[in-house]
Design a protein around this motif. Structure first.
Motif, mmCIF file in Angstrom:
data_model
loop_
_atom_site.group_PDB
_atom_site.id
_atom_site.type_symbol
_atom_site.label_atom_id
_atom_site.label_comp_id
_atom_site.label_asym_id
_atom_site.label_seq_id
_atom_site.Cartn_x
_atom_site.Cartn_y
_atom_site.Cartn_z
ATOM 1 N N TRP A 180 5.334 -19.210 -3.418
ATOM 2 C CA TRP A 180 5.796 -19.936 -2.227
ATOM 3 C C TRP A 180 5.016 -19.463 -0.991
ATOM 4 C CZ3 TRP A 180 8.608 -17.897 2.067
ATOM 5 C CH2 TRP A 180 9.076 -18.865 2.966
ATOM 6 N N CYS A 242 14.046 -24.905 2.813
ATOM 7 C CA CYS A 242 12.894 -24.004 2.808
ATOM 8 C C CYS A 242 12.826 -23.315 4.173
ATOM 9 C CB CYS A 242 11.621 -24.797 2.553
ATOM 10 S SG CYS A 242 10.101 -23.870 2.870
ATOM 11 N N CYS A 245 9.642 -24.937 6.122
ATOM 12 C CA CYS A 245 9.481 -26.336 6.513
ATOM 13 C C CYS A 245 10.783 -27.140 6.447
ATOM 14 C CB CYS A 245 8.415 -27.007 5.634
ATOM 15 S SG CYS A 245 8.968 -27.325 3.955
ATOM 16 N N CYS A 262 9.165 -24.958 -3.201
ATOM 17 C CA CYS A 262 9.301 -25.946 -2.144
ATOM 18 C C CYS A 262 8.387 -27.120 -2.485
ATOM 19 C CB CYS A 262 8.895 -25.339 -0.799
ATOM 20 S SG CYS A 262 8.681 -26.596 0.491
ATOM 21 N N GLU A 265 5.563 -28.065 0.156
ATOM 22 C CA GLU A 265 4.422 -27.178 0.389
ATOM 23 C C GLU A 265 3.722 -26.708 -0.880
ATOM 24 O OE1 GLU A 265 5.287 -24.626 4.223
ATOM 25 O OE2 GLU A 265 6.970 -24.522 2.830
HETATM 26 ZN ZN LIG Z 1 8.624 -25.538 2.537
#
Ligand SMILES: [Zn+2]
Length: 282
Positions: A180, A242, A245, A262, A265
């Motif tokens: 991530w 997230c 974002c 996520c 992303e």
């Molecule tokens: Zn994100």
């Protein structure tokens, strides 16, 4: 499920508490815990703890010229207790009694006996198959060029980063955090990474695992608790926003673990098929 930061803080705390202490006796209530029988466990009696360290996700307790190599597997804990365990404690796997009434205890939750230990001459730890086959530690991260070679495999990133023979210390929790942080799909083929993506993994190993260790240094006292306060941002956070974002964190459930990511992303906006869900819908 202890990974590099959890095992490292355990080693640091045990080392601080035990270096120089004398071993009174040792016994293994876990019927299948000891994977070696020569030297016998009794050889620890009367010895002095030289220190406690880590090899990958394993702990190494050195007593004079001997070393106890311990793999916690998924449910084991190695902790120092002020009092001795009741011999009826079904979670006990290995007990190393220290002068003055303390006890270093390998316990395991659940009914399975998977945690194991080996008693080896200290000089043979490095050559033991479980240690000799480890890749370089994930923290501090290996140099980018070395990581590039490690990742030059036609495998998905998620299993490759968890492969202790490729890189040591990452498991099912921290791999989600590292991917991530690097903004990479768990299903990205490693050998197709761009150089800056390898760099992103390198930096994520350092920042994520380093921050976890710093966190443990701050919040964990002399005793490492059964459940560590893991500073996770996406793993086990399916359904949450997230932190970067705001997109909903998604999860894929496998037989014995969960992969969280996520979509915005990491997977180009795609929500990947949850095998558990698709099975239910059949
Ligand atoms: Zn994100």
């Amino acid at each position: 499920m202890p990974e590099l930061p959890e095992v490292e803080i355990t080693a640091r705390r045990l080392d601080r508490a035990l270096a120089g202490a004398n071993v009174e006796s040792a016994l293994a209530p876990g019927m299948v815990t000891m994977k070696t029988f020569d030297p016998p466990l009794d050889a620890l009696a009367g010895g002095t703890v030289a220190g406690v360290g880590r090899a990958g996700k394993m702990l190494v307790v050195r007593v004079d010229e001997l070393a106890v190599l311990v793999h916690l597997m998924s449910a084991g804990r190695l902790q120092l207790w002020d009092k001795r365990a009741s011999l009826r404690d079904k979670a006990s796997r290995l007990l190393i009694r220290i002068d003055g009434g303390r006890e270093l205890r390998l316990r395991e939750f659940g009914t399975q006996q998977r945690a194991w230990a080996k008693l080896l001459p200290a000089g043979e730890v490095e050559a033991d198959e479980s240690v000799a086959t480890l890749g370089p530690d994930a923290y501090p991260a290996p140099p980018v060029e070395e990581l590039e070679r490690i990742l030059d495999e036609p495998r998905h990133l998620h299993p490759l980063l968890r492969d202790q023979r490729a890189i040591a210390g990452i498991g099912r929790s921290w791999v989600d955090e590292i991917l991530w942080t690097a903004r990479l799909s768990p299903f990205q083929r490693a050998s197709e990474l761009e150089p800056q993506q390898v760099e992103a993994i390198h930096d994520a190993c350092d920042s994520i695992l380093g921050a976890a260790l710093d966190h443990y240094e701050q919040v964990i006292g002399d005793t490492v608790p059964d459940k560590l306060p893991m500073p996770l941002q996406v793993h086990r956070r399916a359904g949450d926003a997230c932190p970067r974002c705001g997109t909903r964190i998604e999860a894929i459930h496998f037989k014995d673990y969960v992969m969280c990511y996520c979509p915005e992303e990491q997977t180009g906006g795609r929500v990947l098929k949850d095998r558990r869900l698709s099975k239910l819908l059949k």
